[in-house]
Enzyme design. Structure first.
Site, PDB file in Angstrom:
ATOM      1  N   ASP A  21       0.859  -1.163   0.000  1.00  0.00           N
ATOM      2  CA  ASP A  21       0.000   0.000   0.000  1.00  0.00           C
ATOM      3  C   ASP A  21       0.909   1.231   0.000  1.00  0.00           C
ATOM      4  O   ASP A  21       2.097   1.133   0.348  1.00  0.00           O
ATOM      5  CB  ASP A  21      -0.881  -0.040   1.247  1.00  0.00           C
ATOM      6  CG  ASP A  21      -1.817   1.149   1.333  1.00  0.00           C
ATOM      7  OD1 ASP A  21      -2.507   1.424   0.334  1.00  0.00           O
ATOM      8  OD2 ASP A  21      -1.845   1.809   2.397  1.00  0.00           O
TER       9      ASP A  21
ATOM     10  N   ASP B  60       0.061   5.153   0.944  1.00  0.00           N
ATOM     11  CA  ASP B  60      -0.008   6.093   2.067  1.00  0.00           C
ATOM     12  C   ASP B  60      -0.072   5.328   3.385  1.00  0.00           C
ATOM     13  O   ASP B  60      -0.909   4.449   3.559  1.00  0.00           O
ATOM     14  CB  ASP B  60      -1.223   7.014   1.917  1.00  0.00           C
ATOM     15  CG  ASP B  60      -0.997   8.372   2.572  1.00  0.00           C
ATOM     16  OD1 ASP B  60      -0.088   8.490   3.416  1.00  0.00           O
ATOM     17  OD2 ASP B  60      -1.727   9.314   2.230  1.00  0.00           O
TER      18      ASP B  60
ATOM     19  N   ASP C  74      -1.501  -0.511   6.007  1.00  0.00           N
ATOM     20  CA  ASP C  74      -1.682   0.165   7.299  1.00  0.00           C
ATOM     21  C   ASP C  74      -3.145   0.216   7.731  1.00  0.00           C
ATOM     22  O   ASP C  74      -3.428   0.671   8.828  1.00  0.00           O
ATOM     23  CB  ASP C  74      -1.112   1.590   7.243  1.00  0.00           C
ATOM     24  CG  ASP C  74      -1.953   2.507   6.376  1.00  0.00           C
ATOM     25  OD1 ASP C  74      -2.310   2.106   5.250  1.00  0.00           O
ATOM     26  OD2 ASP C  74      -2.273   3.624   6.816  1.00  0.00           O
TER      27      ASP C  74
END
Ligand SMILES: [Mg+2]
Length: 336
Positions: free
Chosen positions: A20, A22, A220
């Protein structure tokens, strides 16, 4: 119901990592400090690194240039976007050359064309589009949503790049594509098909483009990255450099629990310790750390990630057994 052990570096146990962006590679405008060196090292060990993003507004080329600028060299072929997954879905769902109403940014427009479709900007009642594709763009406004609603109401196939409710920004959480999709959903009473995480099309696209047989998802967010990994039977690493804190992780239901936990992406280069949960789920231990619940109070001995792993594993075991959990807020102080 616990984290898995891995004796060597995680990167050595997989043929690819689906990262991923960000919260994993960068946070807002800044790279995660360990990201450039960690990714370089993992690659030099033979790991295929793919950048897999729900964001459909930027093209893979623009994302690759951005990554390269912040010290993570990337080519467009290393990037997989939800817009590309939308393109694949269009090929499967509507005839080649169909009119497709595009509500979104340049990345989405480009993929609709690349899929052999004819992108249009306005709903034409005399010749309604076969499909509507909807992704985030900063210049989204009422006129665009109105075109989408007219086409969806007229029966077009409706595909959303993602349904993220929010989007991080330096000023705080902004409305994500899911919030804009919700406007059309409320106006039409219909539900879109979704390309991005946690739904499978984007993950499948990353598998196709990388040729990965045994990828590791790194993310995240529990409700996109990790839930998507669980849904596709893929191992996952949750990193704490983004939006998830330990109280949130400890509260995760079985469909959003990662295989491994790391502070940040440098965890790719480290082994993962085993975590032992006792059969009565009164305590769990990892390395020298131990978490226990006694008389509805957390007892936490040790520090760092090992204590975090023990506490989360214990919380999951207790939740699954229907046993009471003390306030998870006590775990927030363990973060990072
Ligand atoms: Mg993220």
């Amino acid at each position: 119901v616990s984290f898995r052990r891995c004796d060597g570096p995680l990167a050595a146990g997989y043929d690819a990592a689906f990262l991923d962006l960000d919260g994993v590679v960068y946070v807002g405008p800044d790279p995660v400090p360990s990201a450039p060196a960690s990714i370089e090292s993992a690659r030099s060990g033979g790991l295929r690194v793919m950048f897999v993003t729900n964001n459909a507004s930027r093209t893979p080329d623009a994302i690759a240039r951005h990554l390269t600028e912040i010290g993570v060299p990337a080519a467009a072929g290393d990037v997989v976007t939800s817009a590309q997954a939308v393109g694949r879905m269009l090929v499967e769902l509507v005839p080649s050359g169909s009119d497709v109403l595009v509500v979104g940014g340049p990345g989405l427009w480009a993929e609709v064309s690349a899929a052999g479709m004819h992108p249009v900007e306005f709903f034409n009642e005399a010749s309604p589009p076969h499909a509507v594709v909807q992704g985030y763009t900063a210049d989204m406004g009422y006129p665009r949503l109105a075109e989408a609603a007219l086409a969806v109401r007229a029966g077009a196939v409706w595909i959303a790049s993602n349904v993220d409710s929010t989007m991080p920004s330096p000023r705080g959480l902004l409305p994500g594509n899911g919030a804009l999709v919700a406007a059309v959903r409320v106006a039409t009473g219909r539900e879109p098909t979704v390309a991005g995480k946690p739904f499978p099309p984007l993950h499948r696209e990353a598998v196709r483009r990388s040729g990965a047989r045994n990828p590791l998802v790194v993310g995240d967010r529990l409700d996109t990255d990790i839930q998507g990994a669980v849904a596709t039977g893929t191992d996952s690493l949750l990193v704490l450099s983004g939006v998830t804190d330990l109280a949130g992780l400890a509260a995760a239901t079985a469909d959003t629990r990662p295989t491994y936990l790391g502070a940040d992406i440098s965890a790719l280069l480290e082994p993962a310790p085993s975590v032992r949960v006792d059969s009565e789920a009164g305590a769990a231990s990892c390395g020298g750390a131990r978490a226990a619940v006694v008389d509805a109070v957390w007892h936490l001995d040790g520090s760092g990630l090992d204590l975090a792993r023990a506490a989360c594993a214990l919380a999951w075991a207790r939740a699954d057994a229907g046993r009471p959990l003390p306030d998870l807020g006590a775990l927030s102080r363990l973060s990072r």
